[in-house]
Design a protein around this motif. Structure first.
Motif, PDB file in Angstrom:
ATOM      1  N   PRO A 179      -7.115   6.211   2.767  1.00 12.43           N
ATOM      2  CA  PRO A 179      -6.299   7.430   2.823  1.00 12.43           C
ATOM      3  C   PRO A 179      -5.105   7.492   1.871  1.00 12.43           C
ATOM      4  O   PRO A 179      -4.490   8.559   1.768  1.00 12.43           O
TER       5      PRO A 179
ATOM      6  N   CYS B 141       0.829  -1.206   0.000  1.00 14.80           N
ATOM      7  CA  CYS B 141       0.000   0.000   0.000  1.00 14.80           C
ATOM      8  C   CYS B 141       0.868   1.263   0.000  1.00 14.80           C
ATOM      9  O   CYS B 141       1.759   1.398   0.837  1.00 14.80           O
TER      10      CYS B 141
ATOM     11  N   CYS C 240      -6.523  -2.759   1.641  1.00  9.26           N
ATOM     12  CA  CYS C 240      -5.510  -2.677   2.695  1.00  9.26           C
ATOM     13  C   CYS C 240      -6.123  -2.930   4.080  1.00  9.26           C
ATOM     14  O   CYS C 240      -7.032  -2.194   4.487  1.00  9.26           O
TER      15      CYS C 240
ATOM     16  N   HIS D 266       0.134   4.040   1.067  1.00  9.13           N
ATOM     17  CA  HIS D 266      -0.101   4.907   2.234  1.00  9.13           C
ATOM     18  C   HIS D 266       1.018   4.744   3.248  1.00  9.13           C
ATOM     19  O   HIS D 266       1.792   5.662   3.473  1.00  9.13           O
ATOM     20  N   MET D 267       1.161   3.553   3.832  1.00  7.59           N
ATOM     21  CA  MET D 267       2.226   3.345   4.809  1.00  7.59           C
ATOM     22  C   MET D 267       2.926   2.000   4.616  1.00  7.59           C
ATOM     23  O   MET D 267       3.679   1.568   5.480  1.00  7.59           O
ATOM     24  N   GLY D 268       2.625   1.333   3.526  1.00  6.97           N
ATOM     25  CA  GLY D 268       3.413   0.155   3.170  1.00  6.97           C
ATOM     26  C   GLY D 268       2.816  -1.206   3.507  1.00  6.97           C
ATOM     27  O   GLY D 268       3.450  -2.223   3.258  1.00  6.97           O
ATOM     28  N   CYS D 269       1.632  -1.285   4.081  1.00  3.28           N
ATOM     29  CA  CYS D 269       1.070  -2.601   4.445  1.00  3.28           C
ATOM     30  C   CYS D 269       0.818  -3.463   3.205  1.00  3.28           C
ATOM     31  O   CYS D 269       0.543  -2.944   2.119  1.00  3.28           O
TER      32      CYS D 269
ATOM     33  N   CYS E 230      -4.822  -2.384   6.881  1.00  2.00           N
ATOM     34  CA  CYS E 230      -4.350  -1.453   7.915  1.00  2.00           C
ATOM     35  C   CYS E 230      -5.327  -0.289   8.107  1.00  2.00           C
ATOM     36  O   CYS E 230      -5.874  -0.104   9.180  1.00  2.00           O
ATOM     37  N   HIS E 231      -5.540   0.506   7.037  1.00  2.85           N
ATOM     38  CA  HIS E 231      -6.431   1.657   7.185  1.00  2.85           C
ATOM     39  C   HIS E 231      -7.493   1.722   6.105  1.00  2.85           C
ATOM     40  O   HIS E 231      -8.229   2.700   6.019  1.00  2.85           O
ATOM     41  N   GLY E 232      -7.521   0.689   5.228  1.00  2.00           N
ATOM     42  CA  GLY E 232      -8.669   0.554   4.325  1.00  2.00           C
ATOM     43  C   GLY E 232      -8.532   1.138   2.928  1.00  2.00           C
ATOM     44  O   GLY E 232      -9.527   1.206   2.204  1.00  2.00           O
ATOM     45  N   SER E 233      -7.338   1.570   2.504  1.00  3.10           N
ATOM     46  CA  SER E 233      -7.216   2.034   1.114  1.00  3.10           C
ATOM     47  C   SER E 233      -7.528   0.875   0.168  1.00  3.10           C
ATOM     48  O   SER E 233      -7.307  -0.291   0.504  1.00  3.10           O
TER      49      SER E 233
HETATM   50 FE1  FES Z   1      -2.701   0.976   3.541  1.00  4.26          FE
HETATM   51 FE2  FES Z   1      -2.590   2.770   5.445  1.00  4.26          FE
HETATM   52  S1  FES Z   1      -1.072   1.355   4.898  1.00  4.26           S
HETATM   53  S2  FES Z   1      -4.210   2.379   4.084  1.00  4.26           S
END
Ligand code: FES
Length: 452
Positions: free
Chosen positions: A440, A405, A423, A407-410, A425-428
């Motif tokens: 996000p 991802c 994702c 966003h932050m790499g998940c 982690c935070h749903g992207s």
């Molecule tokens: Fe994927 Fe934050 S790491 S939405």
């Protein structure tokens, strides 16, 4: 597939921003919360513009089931326990006022949007005790609530809790008309916010007040919303020939379903899961099988999914974005209750920005007390995030997309119901080609060289 709202509503296209602009307030996000906030700010004499990365109403507003209700699951007893009677009452008042305001506004502006007053119910097939307790607490908070052991649903229930005078409508027809009253720049993507400036891909907007109403705030710091919110997906099928229903229903048992009439259709919903955790799929099939069992001979006319932001304590974050940025505001974390939360946000944020008294703001404040439930959810949320982050070093398969991802790499997970990379982690979310569907994250996924 698109929702029944999208299929029947064409919203007029707006021009993108051209160059720089100065105004009093800028709202990021032209969904229901953003448009209503801009509308009430303008009514209060605060010149406001709205920036939208895509088109108005093309985010989550188009996928709601559009229940306008203060009945948000089993919320009131929990709120009284966690925050006390006073703050719980503010939650009830803000949401009941939101229902009334929809009625008033729709009537004043003569908006044709299928607005219907109707009751809302929570039901259980297993245990009536929680519903009885919730009804009693809701009554003490000023809501017209009652309990019964029968319902109009096509199966028996152990109990049903009714809220009187709730409502439903066609959200995009409403948005289209309210949207005519505000200035919106479409296809103008906010990239960065610094103090009183929003940098977009089309120019810079300078404003005294900045409102984040873009579903999930894309700015990680300050605020740390990524650490105190996650996203859920749930699924809907629109059925013809499923028989009439007066009320709107939500089951509180595990796997409980949602029922909501719309004209001659019935919207049957369920299958909620944390975004990024639907590898096995089968959510639409589950709903189809339930529909066939409950309403033999019914026809499916449409199906779609909704994406909701969920906060650690289940209450939206509406208010100041962060103590560090006193002129930034936020409206997010509405859970499944985006309609009343959007209207409540518009009023709370307008009152805060125009420095009016707003007692209801306390329960929604992003800086409200941290509860025991929030602490428990934080541990679960952090666990998912750590797992998602740890997985990003695993071999990434052979598809077109590198499933990490932006966003932050998940590590992204495949959602076989929707053919998307989601994702946990935070749903992207991203489509099969890695193109961004939901934040996000702000950018597409990387594609492998051979598929570029
Ligand atoms: Fe994927 Fe934050 S790491 S939405």
């Amino acid at each position: 597939m698109e929702s029944i709202w999208t299929a029947e509503t064409e919203i007029r296209r707006r021009e993108p921003l051209e160059g720089d602009l100065e105004t009093s307030a800028v709202v990021i996000g032209a969904g229901l919360a953003g448009i209503l906030t801009a509308y009430y700010l303008e009514q209060a004499g605060v010149p406001t513009v709205v920036l939208e990365a895509d088109r108005m109403g093309r985010g989550q507003t188009k996928n709601t089931t559009a229940k306008i209700t203060s009945q948000h699951g089993l919320v009131y007893d929990r709120l009284v326990q966690a925050f006390g009677h006073g703050m719980a009452k503010h939650y009830a008042q803000a949401n009941e006022a939101a229902i009334k305001e929809y009625g008033r506004l729709i009537s004043e502006l003569e908006i044709d949007c299928d607005f219907v007053r109707c009751p809302a119910y929570l039901y259980s097939q297993e245990d009536a005790g929680l519903l009885k307790q919730e009804a009693e607490t809701a009554r003490k908070l000023g809501i017209m609530a009652s309990f019964d052991t029968s319902s109009e649903l096509p199966f028996s229930v152990a109990g049903a809790m009714k809220f009187e005078n709730q409502a439903r409508f066609q959200p995009l027809k409403f948005l289209e008309k309210i949207g005519e009253k505000v200035t919106v720049y479409e296809e103008t993507k906010a990239l960065k916010v610094e103090r009183n400036q929003v940098m977009t891909d089309k120019g810079q907007v300078t404003a005294e007040y900045i409102v984040f109403a873009s579903h999930f705030p894309f700015t990680n710091l300050p605020g740390y919303y990524f650490a105190r919110m996650y996203q859920e997906r749930s699924y809907v099928v629109a059925l013809e020939g499923a028989g009439p229903l007066e009320g709107m229903y939500l089951g509180i048992d595990p796997g409980g379903l949602s029922f909501r009439p719309q004209g001659n259709l019935l919207l049957l919903g369920g299958g909620s899961h944390r975004t990024g955790l639907n590898k096995g799929g089968g959510k639409y099939e589950m709903l189809r099988s339930k529909a066939a069992g409950l309403y033999p001979g019914c026809q499916e006319l449409a199906h779609w999914a909704a994406q909701d932001c969920v906060t650690l304590d289940g209450i939206p974050y509406i208010g100041r974005f962060s103590r560090r940025e006193p002129n930034w505001y936020v409206a997010t974390g509405f859970g499944k209750w985006g309609m009343t939360s959007a209207m409540a946000s518009a009023h709370i944020l307008t009152d805060l920005i125009t420095e009016q008294d707003c007692p209801e703001a306390d329960i929604f404040s992003p800086q409200r007390p941290f509860t025991a439930q929030a602490a428990k959810e934080l541990a679960i949320h952090s666990g998912h995030t750590m797992k998602g982050l740890a997985k990003h070093v695993l071999p990434a398969g052979k598809g077109k997309v590198i499933p990490n991802c932006p966003h932050m790499g998940c590590r992204l997970e495949w959602n076989s119901d929707e053919d998307s990379y989601d994702c946990p982690c935070h749903g992207s979310r991203f489509d099969q080609e890695g193109r961004l569907l939901d934040g996000p994250a702000q950018t597409d996924c990387q594609r492998r060289k051979e598929f570029k």
